[in-house]
Design an enzyme around this catalytic site. Structure first.
Site, PDB file in Angstrom:
ATOM      1  N   HIS A  48      60.694  16.110  59.686  1.00 47.63           N
ATOM      2  CA  HIS A  48      59.466  15.339  59.456  1.00 47.63           C
ATOM      3  C   HIS A  48      59.146  14.399  60.622  1.00 47.63           C
ATOM      4  O   HIS A  48      58.048  14.501  61.202  1.00 47.63           O
ATOM      5  CB  HIS A  48      59.552  14.563  58.141  1.00 47.63           C
ATOM      6  CG  HIS A  48      58.483  13.525  57.972  1.00 47.63           C
ATOM      7  ND1 HIS A  48      57.140  13.831  57.895  1.00 47.63           N
ATOM      8  CD2 HIS A  48      58.568  12.171  57.909  1.00 47.63           C
ATOM      9  CE1 HIS A  48      56.434  12.710  57.772  1.00 47.63           C
ATOM     10  NE2 HIS A  48      57.287  11.693  57.788  1.00 47.63           N
ATOM     11  N   GLU A  75      64.019   2.346  57.153  1.00 43.19           N
ATOM     12  CA  GLU A  75      63.680   2.459  55.730  1.00 43.19           C
ATOM     13  C   GLU A  75      64.663   3.347  54.971  1.00 43.19           C
ATOM     14  O   GLU A  75      65.055   3.013  53.848  1.00 43.19           O
ATOM     15  CB  GLU A  75      62.262   3.034  55.601  1.00 43.19           C
ATOM     16  CG  GLU A  75      61.755   3.141  54.173  1.00 43.19           C
ATOM     17  CD  GLU A  75      61.388   1.776  53.602  1.00 43.19           C
ATOM     18  OE1 GLU A  75      61.483   1.628  52.374  1.00 43.19           O
ATOM     19  OE2 GLU A  75      61.024   0.885  54.374  1.00 43.19           O
ATOM     20  N   ASP A  76      65.090   4.454  55.580  1.00 40.89           N
ATOM     21  CA  ASP A  76      65.819   5.480  54.826  1.00 40.89           C
ATOM     22  C   ASP A  76      67.263   5.717  55.288  1.00 40.89           C
ATOM     23  O   ASP A  76      67.937   6.580  54.730  1.00 40.89           O
ATOM     24  CB  ASP A  76      65.061   6.814  54.899  1.00 40.89           C
ATOM     25  CG  ASP A  76      63.695   6.722  54.228  1.00 40.89           C
ATOM     26  OD1 ASP A  76      63.559   5.952  53.264  1.00 40.89           O
ATOM     27  OD2 ASP A  76      62.765   7.413  54.684  1.00 40.89           O
ATOM     28  N   ASP A  90      21.996  23.344  56.666  1.00 49.02           N
ATOM     29  CA  ASP A  90      22.629  23.135  57.968  1.00 49.02           C
ATOM     30  C   ASP A  90      24.153  23.207  57.829  1.00 49.02           C
ATOM     31  O   ASP A  90      24.842  22.201  57.901  1.00 49.02           O
ATOM     32  CB  ASP A  90      22.195  21.806  58.594  1.00 49.02           C
ATOM     33  CG  ASP A  90      22.287  20.653  57.603  1.00 49.02           C
ATOM     34  OD1 ASP A  90      22.615  20.907  56.429  1.00 49.02           O
ATOM     35  OD2 ASP A  90      22.038  19.507  58.003  1.00 49.02           O
TER      36      ASP A  90
END
Length: 737
Positions: A48, A76-77, A259
């Site tokens: 990721h 964070e992880d 359009d």
């Protein structure tokens, strides 16, 4: 999964001087930090951040941003810390990663206050360094591309959050390609049936039209070459979300869309843009009202281009955007196109925020949204700032003001300056006087007429479109209301202290403030005016030795509250004593000038009161004073709350043009023209009818309950006399309650 050397090569293509060792260290560190972590798809988690970094290489961003993308989830992880990242990669990268960590959990389906605080953190982190936004957008884009692996119960939340916050942020930063992909991926998740229906219809239309896009590209290119203009022409069908938005906005079906095709014409110079426009307009018929020049008046996100719509081959409407290559790069990459510049050494560095109008807009928005708003107001106004197309208007001196569509001169005034908005009383649009609620159009010249005596009405908050205007109106309204209650409280306090025989001064009140749990004297007065603090408590706070009179002492004889205008007997029975002749001037009573005065005043809802009436004030906590004529039967409902009764008097100049509410009951013959005669009698005397109710009492007579505005009691009695003189009128009486 991308290998280490592949990432370095992607960066080297646009930045030959990249720090290969730095990228290698970040790659290895992030891969080891995430270790055996896996995503919902089963892929290694490290894939990721690696894909996020790859997206940013397409935007040609600097080394620090690429490294921050690789590390953005480590704090964070994983067990990584900011201190460790700062030691290994430097303070700049550590700050970027920390900024991304702070805004990791932005959850728009949680409680609204929490949403707002998380969003505030996001914007503040972006304001410190715009690269935080670029990494966050790339992070969200990859998450949306892999949304199918997310648990079903979370998909709609993530998609809605993307549509509400991230796609508009990308648009505001001028990153149109990223915005379109985020919108389309969100639309596919949130409205799968609509998405499938539109893509099917577009596919069928493509088969029906055949190589129409290629045909138009060829015709355009040949026409431009014949005029000596070298151009790159790129055509495409509109994306499903764009089609859906137009169908919703114009309330039309797919068959009515004309359009569906858009073309970009990219030329060498600005001069060629206008030459190409001339070629297009001479080759095909222009659709009136569809030409926009964003080169002479760029959008706030730096977007520049010429837009036009023509009727192309096969009578098909075609949208065209004509721009230079530099303009195209900004249109595609937005603020990311400004992210690099070359230092004398040739090394890439971060561009100063002042060099991009989009970033300047972001900083200004944050400044406007951080002026004392509650969390809920912050969220509301942020969304208002993010979600809108724009119109461009001008001041009389030629200053360009960009506003959302459906904006009014009220929004324009506040965009010029908060003080201009707060004092606006009228406007001129293109030289003609117009209402402040008019909807502005592209190219309008707006002149705001101001008055120092003006304060913005609270109703403007529902009329204004921009978050800045709404917030300013709300603040001004609160300040005006607070000033009214403070003025009322000060007046009540002065009179209460005088009746108690105690000295009153700011210094004395200031010493009492801590005992009343307030910060300053103005807060105390406002609380007294709102009915939150009793005047007795205020006196006791200033003079602890003071003993208030006992209730039974107050009930003996005439009540001090109304000084002979009414009596409160033992047992709290309320009886009126209407004295003969004119009442004496009560200088210690609260002066009443009307509803537009300096005090929070309103009049009795059923009958009102007018100057000349003998009046009583009833204090309602949080609402101010309600003025009743002494004969009003509604006063009986307050007989058990003598502390709410206030001694009030009229303080209205005889030459004043202020009007006051009254109610009359007219009984008139039930015949044609009777209502016209009644209205004529009121109008001839200068009265103003505010409301009218008619009810038939019998076949011959009709009762009319009329709410009118008059100057004073003499004016009212004159109208009543004129009505009684009309042949069709049987009787007239004033109504109270």
């Amino acid at each position: 999964m991308m290998r280490q050397y592949e990432l370095v090569e992607r960066v080297r293509r646009y930045n030959p001087n990249t720090d290969e060792a730095l990228l290698d260290r970040a790659y290895v560190y992030a891969m080891r930090a995430h270790g055996n972590q896996v995503r919902a798809s089963g892929d290694p988690y490290f894939s990721h951040p690696l894909e996020v970094a790859a997206i940013l290489t397409d935007l040609k961003l600097d080394d620090a941003t690429i490294v921050a993308a690789l590390l953005h989830d480590t704090i964070e992880d994983t067990d990584a810390t900011k201190a460790e990242i700062e030691r290994l990669f430097g303070h700049q990268i550590a700050t970027l990663v920390e900024g991304l960590t702070k805004i990791k959990k932005l959850d728009l389906v949680s409680k609204q206050a929490k949403q707002a605080e998380n969003l505030r953190k996001l914007l503040l982190a972006i304001a410190d360094d715009v690269r935080v936004l670029l990494v966050k957008l790339a992070d969200r884009l990859h998450n949306m591309r892999t949304l199918k692996w997310v648990p079903p119960e979370k998909r709609d939340r993530v998609a809605q959050e993307t549509l509400d916050i991230y796609a508009p942020l990308a648009a505001r930063m001028g990153m149109q390609d990223m915005r379109e992909e985020l919108e389309d991926l969100s639309f596919r998740q949130l409205s799968p049936e609509a998405y499938e229906s539109i893509t099917t219809r577009v596919s069928e239309l493509r088969q029906h039209n055949g190589p129409l896009v290629q045909e138009i590209e060829r015709d355009l290119r040949e026409a431009l070459v014949q005029r000596g203009i070298e151009a790159e022409v790129k055509g495409r069908e509109k994306l499903p979300y764009s089609i859906w938005g137009k169908m919703e906005r114009k309330a039309i079906g797919f068959e009515q869309l004309s359009d569906l095709y858009g073309f970009r014409v990219i030329v060498a110079s600005m001069e060629d843009c206008y030459r190409a426009l001339g070629v297009v307009h001479t080759k095909w018929a222009i659709v009136p009202g569809r030409f926009k020049d964003y080169i002479s008046t760029p959008k706030p996100n730096d977007y520049r281009s010429l837009h036009t719509t023509v009727v192309g081959p096969r009578r098909q409407r075609v949208e065209l955007q004509i721009r230079t290559r530099d303009m195209d790069e900004i249109a595609e990459y937005g603020i990311a196109a400004h992210a690099l510049y070359k230092e004398p050494s040739g090394a890439p560095g971060v561009m100063l925020s002042s060099e991009t109008r989009a970033y300047a807009w972001l900083r200004k928005t944050i400044e406007n949204l951080s002026q004392g708003l509650s969390p809920e107001e912050f969220l509301e106004h942020t969304k208002l700032e993010l979600f809108h197309d724009q119109v461009f208007c001008f001041t009389p001196k030629g200053r360009l003001i960009a506003l959302p569509r459906k904006a009014t001169p009220i929004d324009f005034a506040y965009a010029v300056h908060t003080d201009v908005g707060n004092t606006a009383v009228g406007c001129k649009i293109n030289g003609s006087v117009a209402p402040l609620v008019s909807e502005l159009k592209n190219g309008d010249e707006v002149e705001i007429i101001t008055s120092k005596a003006q304060t913005p009405p609270g109703a403007w908050e529902t009329i204004a479109v921009t978050g800045k205007a709404r917030a300013a109106v709300r603040r001004a309204t609160r300040a005006a209301v607070r000033a009214q209650y403070s003025g009322l409280g000060r007046t009540m306090a002065e009179r209460a202290f005088a009746k108690a025989g105690k000295s009153f001064s700011e210094e004395i009140i200031g010493r009492a403030v801590p005992r009343l749990a307030r910060s300053v004297a103005e807060d105390v007065f406002a609380a007294v005016g709102r009915g939150e603090i009793k005047t007795e408590d205020l006196i006791r706070a200033a003079y602890p030795e003071w003993v208030p009179p006992r209730p039974e002492d107050r009930m003996n004889g005439a009540a001090a509250t109304a000084e002979g205008w009414f009596e409160l007997k033992r047992g709290h029975n309320l009886k009126f004593k209407i004295p003969e002749g004119e009442p004496q001037e009560r200088l210690d009573a609260i002066p009443i000038r009307g509803i537009n005065g300096e005090l929070p005043v309103r009049f009795a809802p059923d009958g009102g009161a007018v100057p000349g009436d003998r009046i009583v004030g009833i204090l309602t906590p949080g609402e101010g004073i309600t003025i009743y004529p002494i004969q009003s039967q509604s006063l009986q409902s307050f007989e058990d709350a003598p502390e709410r009764w206030l001694d009030v008097r009229w303080d209205v100049d005889e030459l004043s043009d202020g009007r006051f509410p009254a109610r009359i009951l007219v009984t008139a013959r039930n015949e044609p023209g009777s209502l016209a005669q009644v209205a004529s009698a009121v109008g001839d005397r200068g009265g103003n009818i505010e409301g009218l109710q008619m009810r038939s009492r019998s076949a011959d007579f009709t009762e009319m309950v009329i709410d009118i505005e008059v100057f004073d009691l003499r004016h009212l009695n004159g109208i009543i006399a004129d009505l009684k003189a009309r042949d069709v009128v049987s009787s007239v009486e004033r109504v109270n309650d």
